[in-house]
Design an enzyme around this catalytic site. Structure first.
Site, PDB file in Angstrom:
ATOM      1  N   SER A 123     -53.268  -2.981 -72.231  1.00  0.00           N
ATOM      2  CA  SER A 123     -53.203  -1.627 -71.702  1.00  0.00           C
ATOM      3  C   SER A 123     -54.317  -0.785 -72.291  1.00  0.00           C
ATOM      4  O   SER A 123     -54.787  -1.029 -73.410  1.00  0.00           O
ATOM      5  CB  SER A 123     -51.857  -0.974 -72.039  1.00  0.00           C
ATOM      6  N   TYR A 138     -44.764   2.007 -78.004  1.00  0.00           N
ATOM      7  CA  TYR A 138     -45.465   1.283 -76.937  1.00  0.00           C
ATOM      8  C   TYR A 138     -46.945   1.135 -77.265  1.00  0.00           C
ATOM      9  O   TYR A 138     -47.513   0.039 -77.186  1.00  0.00           O
ATOM     10  CB  TYR A 138     -45.281   2.027 -75.615  1.00  0.00           C
TER      11      TYR A 138
END
Length: 696
Positions: A573, A586
């Protein structure tokens, strides 16, 4: 009234056939599809059917006799009009006037083009004259195991004569072609009133004046052959001489097969990368564990259709060989040497170069049969053909003794210049042909797009997800789009080591191993630091970091067994590089995934295993991550509404683009498609351009 058969399937539907009355070609297609639907009648891609009817000549308008016959390639079970060749019967038969003997066989095939009636039809096959010189309106040429068992028996001609009371003719083995067509006509002329012809070691010709008469005649002849074999099976002596050993219990067989498959695949791929197929079919187990295995297996097959797909003979691995890598390598090397000697002994001055010397069929007593080929369908069909060959050997041995094709005849079929030309005309392999990919989280969103892209480019794919319903839907959609041989499915919770092992077992049994591992499974939790719970933290790290570790670790174990190298792609990501609000667990887990990728790349280079990263951002389409709280959390963090997120993310990028799952799939393909073979440890951002996420 429906006919009753025990050994074949009677599938004729009178209502459906009546709707085609008067259209002989439609009835030919219907009959062909029924025959091809029963593998006891003919194997995949094998056999051919024909009909003769009058049609207007396109130049004169006058009625002429035309033969429609299954063209080169194709399969009876799925045959359509486009798969037929249409030829003028009188022109085809007039070729006899210029035929000068066996030395002209290959030339005659090119002359079939001068007999074409429908210029849009399929290219005529080598079997065209076998149908053309017989006078019957409808003809079936099939490869039923029951008939070939008699055709391949040492006393096959005598058995055929006695079994059918002279109503089935006999033509000894000869390679298909123009001369064989003339021999069929001569056999009919010498035996008027016969209902079919047995081709030694090859197959069966049957016929009728209507589609139905041909169909029922074919079934009755094959049924009679099968009944004869059943009557004799195991009577004079035990089947295949009786058992010499027992198979392992079912679960133990499958466990051993999954363990062995990657090693076998690696060795079988020394010439080109192969896809595998495994079966422990009861017929295979009976043959492998019999006293006759050592005598019969080296003989190879008899029917040329079987032989072309299974090679000259199988490789038989005894348990002590299969369990020892050194012995296993020696067994493969011995097979390659045997094949090279076969080629050198039989080759002609104009023979094509020797092809892949590795075995196609590998018999592992106690466990089962592996087959390896350029793709899954070819490997699966090779297994089906070898089971056909086992059936033939079992039947022939029950009534006489089995005879295979002489080595020179087998070579002349395998390295036939016409067969070589057919191979050269085949489409160029796609970029990922021969590759096996496991994509985690592939029931939707990015994972599904990656799996789909890989399948489009020729790979076989193991779909995996922790949502059983979504996984079943994904598998069904893949099978509909790409066919059943393109994918397998494994229910997978990536944080569970046992689940991970089972996914690779699925891959090994379905395809033989693993080449590309894509870690895409994920979830997201967006909360301020004070609201994050320990449970949130553990779940994110278990799925994203531990999951990537476990899936990679097991995948690398398989790749090392194959010794073919491989690829690990980690879908990480933009958040691995960019600090944002409400994202502590996260974002840090993504950073851990990124660094773990670097560490793996540094460690696995010696194994030719490349590890690369694709960093997406804001891929919202078809994503479960964006279905609930995560989207709400991100919208709150950025001060926008949930429905405004796609536009918000696009506007903050340098390219002002919405990122789609297919964009990430394209990036993954860029790493594994062949142009970046020497790239590892890389990060490819696919985020529309987020300057803060630039790696350097």
């Amino acid at each position: 009234m429906t006919k009753q058969f025990k050994h074949v399937s009677y599938l004729w539907d009178e209502a459906k056939a009546a709707a085609m009355a008067g259209d002989e070609v439609a009835l030919l297609i219907y009959r062909s599809n029924l025959l091809g639907a029963d593998l006891r009648l003919t194997n995949y891609g094998g056999g051919n059917t024909s009909c003769k009817a009058t049609a207007p000549d396109p130049l004169t308008g006058k009625p002429v006799e035309v033969m429609w016959v299954k063209g080169s390639g194709g399969d009876l079970g799925t045959l359509q009009r486009s798969g037929l060749a249409a030829l003028y019967v009188d022109r085809l038969r007039s070729l006899k006037n210029i035929y000068k003997g066996m030395q002209m066989e290959d030339e005659m095939v090119t002359l079939f083009d001068h007999c074409i009636y429908d210029l849009k039809s399929k290219a005529p096959s080598i079997d065209t004259p076998l149908h053309g010189f017989l006078p019957f309106k409808h003809i079936d040429h099939l490869h039923p195991d029951a008939a070939i068992a008699i055709a391949a028996a040492k006393d096959g001609e005598q058995i055929t004569k006695e079994l059918f009371g002279g109503k089935i003719g006999w033509v000894a083995w000869q390679r298909p072609g123009f001369d064989l067509g003339l021999q069929l006509k001569a056999c009919l002329d010498e035996n008027p009133g016969i209902r079919g012809i047995m081709l030694g070691s090859h197959g069966l010709f049957t016929w009728g004046d209507t589609a139905y008469e041909s169909y029922i005649n074919t079934l009755e002849v094959i049924e009679q052959c099968a009944e004869y074999l059943e009557k004799h099976l195991g009577k004079a002596r035990p089947v295949f001489g009786g058992p010499r050993m027992q198979a392992l219990p079912k679960e133990e067989r499958l466990a051993k097969a999954a363990e062995m498959a990657p090693e076998l695949r690696g060795l079988a791929s020394s010439h080109q990368r192969m896809i595998g197929h495994f079966t422990d079919d009861e017929r295979v187990l009976q043959f492998m564990h019999s006293n006759d295995l050592e005598r019969l297996a080296p003989l190879g097959t008899s029917c040329p259709d079987h032989f072309l797909r299974t090679k000259i003979s199988p490789l038989v691995l005894h348990p002590e060989t299969a369990a020892d890598r050194t012995r296993l390598e020696a067994a493969f090397e011995a097979y390659r040497k045997m094949y090279a000697e076969y080629y050198e002994a039989c080759k002609h001055p104009n023979s094509p170069a020797m092809r892949d010397p590795n075995p196609v069929v590998i018999l592992c007593p106690g466990i089962g049969m592996f087959t390896f080929a350029k793709d899954k369908q070819t490997a699966r069909v090779a297994a089906e053909f070898y089971i056909n060959a086992i059936n033939v050997m079992r039947g022939a041995e029950a009534v006489s003794s089995y005879t295979s094709l002489p080595r020179q005849e087998a070579f002349d079929i395998e390295y036939w210049l016409l067969e070589e030309a057919k191979l050269q005309r085949m489409p160029k392999p796609k970029a990922l042909t021969g590759r096996i990919a496991l994509v985690t989280g592939s029931a939707g969103g990015i994972g599904k797009a990656i799996a789909r892209k890989f399948a489009q480019e020729g790979a076989v794919v193991v779909l995996s997800d922790n949502n059983a319903d979504r996984l079943a839907e994904a598998k069904a959609s893949f099978e509909k789009e790409f066919g059943k041989d393109t994918c397998a499915a494994a229910l997978l919770d990536v944080k569970d080591a046992g689940n991970v092992s089972n996914a690779y077992r699925t891959a090994a049994l379905a395809f033989g191993g693993m080449d590309i591992v894509v870690n895409c499974a994920g979830l997201s939790i967006s909360k301020p630091l004070e609201e994050h719970t320990e449970k949130d933290w553990d779940l994110l790290y278990d799925v994203l970091v531990k999951g990537q570790f476990l899936v990679t670790q097991s995948g690398v174990d398989v790749m090392r067994k194959q010794n073919l190298g491989g690829d690990v792609l980690n879908i990480v990501s933009k958040n691995a590089l960019v600090s944002g609000p409400n994202n502590a667990a996260y974002g840090s887990a993504k950073a851990a995934q990124l660094h773990l990728s670097r560490l793996n790349a540094a460690e696995l280079g010696k194994d030719r295993i490349r590890v690369n990263v694709v960093n997406p951002d804001a891929v919202i389409a078809d994503s479960t991550i964006w279905a609930g709280a995560w989207a709400e959390g991100r919208a709150k963090a950025y001060g926008v509404k949930v429905e405004e997120l796609p536009a918000y993310y696009a506007k903050r990028t340098l390219l002002n683009q919405v990122i789609l799952p297919e964009d990430i799939a394209d990036a993954c393909f860029a790493f594994v498609g062949g142009l970046l073979q020497k790239a590892t440890g890389n990060v490819l951002n696919v985020d529309g351009g987020v300057a803060m996420a630039f790696v350097r």
